[in-house]
Design a protein around this motif. Structure first.
Motif, PDB file in Angstrom:
ATOM      1  N   LYS A 144       0.913  -1.240  -0.015  1.00 52.02           N
ATOM      2  CA  LYS A 144      -0.058   0.089   0.003  1.00 52.02           C
ATOM      3  C   LYS A 144       0.850   1.386   0.068  1.00 52.02           C
ATOM      4  N   ARG A 145       0.416   2.227  -0.331  1.00 55.63           N
ATOM      5  CA  ARG A 145       1.093   3.499  -0.114  1.00 55.63           C
ATOM      6  C   ARG A 145       1.410   4.015   1.284  1.00 55.63           C
ATOM      7  N   PRO A 146       2.628   4.640   1.392  1.00 58.94           N
ATOM      8  CA  PRO A 146       2.903   4.807   2.938  1.00 58.94           C
ATOM      9  C   PRO A 146       1.729   5.932   3.629  1.00 58.94           C
ATOM     10  N   ARG A 147       1.544   5.499   4.787  1.00 59.90           N
ATOM     11  CA  ARG A 147       0.331   6.003   5.545  1.00 59.90           C
ATOM     12  C   ARG A 147       0.668   6.172   6.882  1.00 59.90           C
ATOM     13  N   GLY A 148       0.206   6.855   7.630  1.00 61.87           N
ATOM     14  CA  GLY A 148       0.415   7.017   8.950  1.00 61.87           C
ATOM     15  C   GLY A 148      -0.555   7.816   9.965  1.00 61.87           C
ATOM     16  N   LEU A 149      -0.535   7.708  11.164  1.00 58.27           N
ATOM     17  CA  LEU A 149      -1.833   8.557  11.881  1.00 58.27           C
ATOM     18  C   LEU A 149      -1.576   9.974  11.879  1.00 58.27           C
ATOM     19  N   VAL A 150      -2.669  10.712  11.941  1.00 58.69           N
ATOM     20  CA  VAL A 150      -2.571  12.060  11.894  1.00 58.69           C
ATOM     21  C   VAL A 150      -2.807  12.567  13.319  1.00 58.69           C
ATOM     22  N   ASN A 151      -1.890  12.310  14.131  1.00 57.05           N
ATOM     23  CA  ASN A 151      -1.935  12.717  15.318  1.00 57.05           C
ATOM     24  C   ASN A 151      -1.038  14.158  15.628  1.00 57.05           C
ATOM     25  N   PRO A 152      -1.571  15.291  16.147  1.00 58.24           N
ATOM     26  CA  PRO A 152      -0.500  16.608  16.325  1.00 58.24           C
ATOM     27  C   PRO A 152       0.535  16.031  17.437  1.00 58.24           C
ATOM     28  N   GLY A 153       1.730  16.518  16.795  1.00 55.58           N
ATOM     29  CA  GLY A 153       2.757  16.237  17.677  1.00 55.58           C
ATOM     30  C   GLY A 153       3.354  14.781  17.782  1.00 55.58           C
ATOM     31  N   GLY A 154       2.838  14.094  17.038  1.00 55.17           N
ATOM     32  CA  GLY A 154       3.316  12.738  16.826  1.00 55.17           C
ATOM     33  C   GLY A 154       3.975  12.332  15.450  1.00 55.17           C
ATOM     34  N   PHE A 155       4.492  11.152  15.498  1.00 53.45           N
ATOM     35  CA  PHE A 155       5.403  10.724  14.123  1.00 53.45           C
ATOM     36  C   PHE A 155       4.921  10.767  13.076  1.00 53.45           C
ATOM     37  N   ASP A 156       5.006  11.461  11.918  1.00 52.46           N
ATOM     38  CA  ASP A 156       4.574  11.515  10.660  1.00 52.46           C
ATOM     39  C   ASP A 156       5.129  10.356   9.902  1.00 52.46           C
ATOM     40  N   ALA A 157       4.630   9.474   9.973  1.00 53.67           N
ATOM     41  CA  ALA A 157       5.182   8.063   8.980  1.00 53.67           C
ATOM     42  C   ALA A 157       5.194   8.613   7.402  1.00 53.67           C
ATOM     43  N   GLU A 158       4.068   9.168   7.177  1.00 54.36           N
ATOM     44  CA  GLU A 158       4.033   9.459   5.778  1.00 54.36           C
ATOM     45  C   GLU A 158       4.934  10.499   5.337  1.00 54.36           C
ATOM     46  N   ARG A 159       5.414  11.588   6.116  1.00 61.49           N
ATOM     47  CA  ARG A 159       6.341  12.524   5.537  1.00 61.49           C
ATOM     48  C   ARG A 159       7.788  11.957   5.877  1.00 61.49           C
ATOM     49  N   SER A 160       8.145  11.063   6.777  1.00 55.27           N
ATOM     50  CA  SER A 160       9.230  10.144   6.768  1.00 55.27           C
ATOM     51  C   SER A 160       9.529   9.463   5.417  1.00 55.27           C
ATOM     52  N   ALA A 161       8.398   8.669   4.927  1.00 56.50           N
ATOM     53  CA  ALA A 161       8.529   8.102   3.876  1.00 56.50           C
ATOM     54  C   ALA A 161       8.980   8.877   2.576  1.00 56.50           C
ATOM     55  N   LEU A 162       8.320   9.962   2.485  1.00 57.53           N
ATOM     56  CA  LEU A 162       8.451  11.098   1.414  1.00 57.53           C
ATOM     57  C   LEU A 162      10.062  11.382   1.541  1.00 57.53           C
ATOM     58  N   GLU A 163      10.385  11.716   2.754  1.00 56.40           N
ATOM     59  CA  GLU A 163      12.031  12.102   2.734  1.00 56.40           C
ATOM     60  C   GLU A 163      12.799  11.224   2.394  1.00 56.40           C
ATOM     61  N   ARG A 164      12.562   9.731   2.697  1.00 58.77           N
ATOM     62  CA  ARG A 164      13.505   8.693   2.374  1.00 58.77           C
ATOM     63  C   ARG A 164      13.021   8.158   1.134  1.00 58.77           C
ATOM     64  N   ARG A 165      12.404   8.540   0.299  1.00 53.50           N
ATOM     65  CA  ARG A 165      11.749   7.950  -1.136  1.00 53.50           C
ATOM     66  C   ARG A 165      11.126   6.744  -0.867  1.00 53.50           C
ATOM     67  N   GLY A 295      24.741   6.497   4.261  1.00 56.01           N
ATOM     68  CA  GLY A 295      24.564   7.447   3.233  1.00 56.01           C
ATOM     69  C   GLY A 295      23.067   8.053   3.710  1.00 56.01           C
ATOM     70  N   SER A 296      23.027   8.224   5.107  1.00 54.08           N
ATOM     71  CA  SER A 296      21.685   8.631   5.431  1.00 54.08           C
ATOM     72  C   SER A 296      21.253  10.187   4.884  1.00 54.08           C
ATOM     73  N   LEU A 297      20.292  10.705   5.040  1.00 55.38           N
ATOM     74  CA  LEU A 297      19.957  12.134   4.776  1.00 55.38           C
ATOM     75  C   LEU A 297      20.885  13.239   5.578  1.00 55.38           C
ATOM     76  N   PRO A 298      20.982  13.076   6.935  1.00 54.06           N
ATOM     77  CA  PRO A 298      21.896  13.859   7.343  1.00 54.06           C
ATOM     78  C   PRO A 298      23.260  13.923   6.901  1.00 54.06           C
ATOM     79  N   THR A 299      23.761  12.849   6.788  1.00 53.42           N
ATOM     80  CA  THR A 299      25.033  12.477   6.046  1.00 53.42           C
ATOM     81  C   THR A 299      25.279  13.076   4.792  1.00 53.42           C
ATOM     82  N   VAL A 300      24.236  12.908   3.899  1.00 55.09           N
ATOM     83  CA  VAL A 300      24.298  13.547   2.515  1.00 55.09           C
ATOM     84  C   VAL A 300      24.376  15.037   2.580  1.00 55.09           C
ATOM     85  N   ARG A 301      23.479  15.671   3.632  1.00 60.23           N
ATOM     86  CA  ARG A 301      23.650  17.001   3.873  1.00 60.23           C
ATOM     87  C   ARG A 301      24.813  17.594   4.323  1.00 60.23           C
TER      88      ARG A 301
END
Length: 366
Positions: A144-165, A295-301
């Motif tokens: 399925k497409r990446p999805r996560g719970l929409v809880n204020p202040g919680g972990f955003d799984a969909e955004r994390s997946a977008l960052e990591r492609r 080669g994580s994102l912080p490392t690449v930056r």
């Protein structure tokens, strides 16, 4: 009258901030603009760049168009909705180090057939030796497409997946056709896994070994929730895994190594100046360690920032810290405008910019 555009090494902080503002506007949009709007924005921005009075607005508009286009590409690369919830036969290579959990073995697969992209896969009841780094597998999966719970202040799984492609998440279905395809290939993650196993074998205490693996290789698989909680309380979670600090230290070691060679073999400096070798040595060492760390994102930056400073020194371009930071910011946004989704991006640049502002004695920082 139109004037010449500034060279990269004369970039001013306000230009970088304008580009960042355009990129940030895209993040505030509920939906991405249509493609025709993105194209018109890019054309208008390029036309206005040579007008000094409109340059900042043009850069902002260019940042908006660039980020909107890249974001659209990333979103379009996700698993097609028509394939969600269906059994798919795919072939993929294990990317990164697998994580063994009590319930399942989890890994990131770089899918080559069925569809293309990186998918996060869980295998319940996986056989021994499954998902070794660099191995290719034929699997029947349900995604399925990446999805996560929409809880204020919680972990955003969909955004994390977008960052990591990550384009899809799912699990392996029970099937007789699930099997490894061919012999394992050679890759950096395979070397990381071997080094990680060697560390675990040489250090008696498993917890100490897990910390060393995290600090040295960015392998956080052995850390538990208590370790992360202690790190958060002490404000050092970014130092447990590989961060910009680690890569910077590796670059410094490259400089020290070159200077040590110059001290041991003085005649080397008569042919090639030691100072001229220190900069490329720092860059090569940082890149090598960055690859070894995964080669994580912080490392690449961090690698991009070190590369900017190295190229400036090799080009014998002088500039104040604000200009160097601005050029690094523009470089990262040009390479990946979606880097602004990461909290580490803002912490890095805002923190360094604040230090520069405090240390800047002259007026006109911007």
């Amino acid at each position: 009258m139109a004037t010449e555009l500034p060279s990269p090494f004369s970039l001013k902080p306000r230009h970088a901030v304008a580009l960042l503002a355009g990129v940030a506007v895209v993040q505030a949009c509920a939906t991405l603009p249509p493609m025709w709007c993105t194209i018109l924005s890019a054309i208008a921005a390029c036309a206005a760049l040579r007008l000094p009075r409109l340059r900042l607005a043009a850069i902002t508009l260019l940042g908006f168009a660039w980020c909107a286009w890249r974001a659209g590409m990333v979103l379009d690369a996700r698993l097609p909705e028509s394939l969600e919830g269906r059994d798919l036969d795919v072939i993929g290579i294990v990317d990164d180090l697998p994580q063994a959990r009590p319930d399942a073995l989890r890994a990131t697969l770089r899918i080559e057939s069925g569809f293309r992209g990186r998918a996060r896969i869980a295998w319940y009841g996986a056989p021994a030796g499954a998902f070794a780094p660099c191995t290719r597998w034929h699997l029947r999966v349900r995604l399925k497409r990446p999805r996560g719970l929409v809880n204020p202040g919680g972990f955003d799984a969909e955004r994390s997946a977008l960052e990591r492609r990550i384009v899809a998440t799912g699990y392996v279905r029970d099937d007789d056709g699930n099997a490894q395809v061919g012999a394992p290939g050679a890759c950096i993650d395979g070397l990381r896994a071997r080094l990680s196993d060697d560390i675990a074998a040489r250090i008696a205490d498993p917890h100490d070994a897990a910390l060393v693996r995290a600090f040295a290789l960015g392998d956080t698989r052995g850390l538990d929730d208590d370790d992360w909680e202690v790190a958060r309380i002490n404000g050092v979670p970014h130092l447990i895994a590989i961060s910009g600090f680690h890569v910077g230290v590796a670059a410094g070691l490259g400089v020290l190594l070159v200077r040590l060679i110059g001290w041991l073999f003085p005649r080397t400096g008569t042919r090639v100046p030691i100072g001229a070798l220190a900069t490329p040595a720092a860059l090569v060492t940082a890149i090598a360690y960055g690859l070894l760390a995964g080669g994580s994102l912080p490392t690449v930056r961090t690698l991009l920032m070190i590369a900017v400073v190295a190229l400036a020194r090799l080009g014998r371009r002088s500039g104040n810290p604000a200009q160097t930071l601005s050029l690094a910011l523009v470089t990262i946004l040009a390479a990946d405008p979606l880097a602004v989704l990461s909290a580490g991006f803002w912490l890095s640049f805002v923190g360094v910019a604040f230090l520069n502002l405090c240390l800047e004695r002259r007026r006109g920082f911007f």
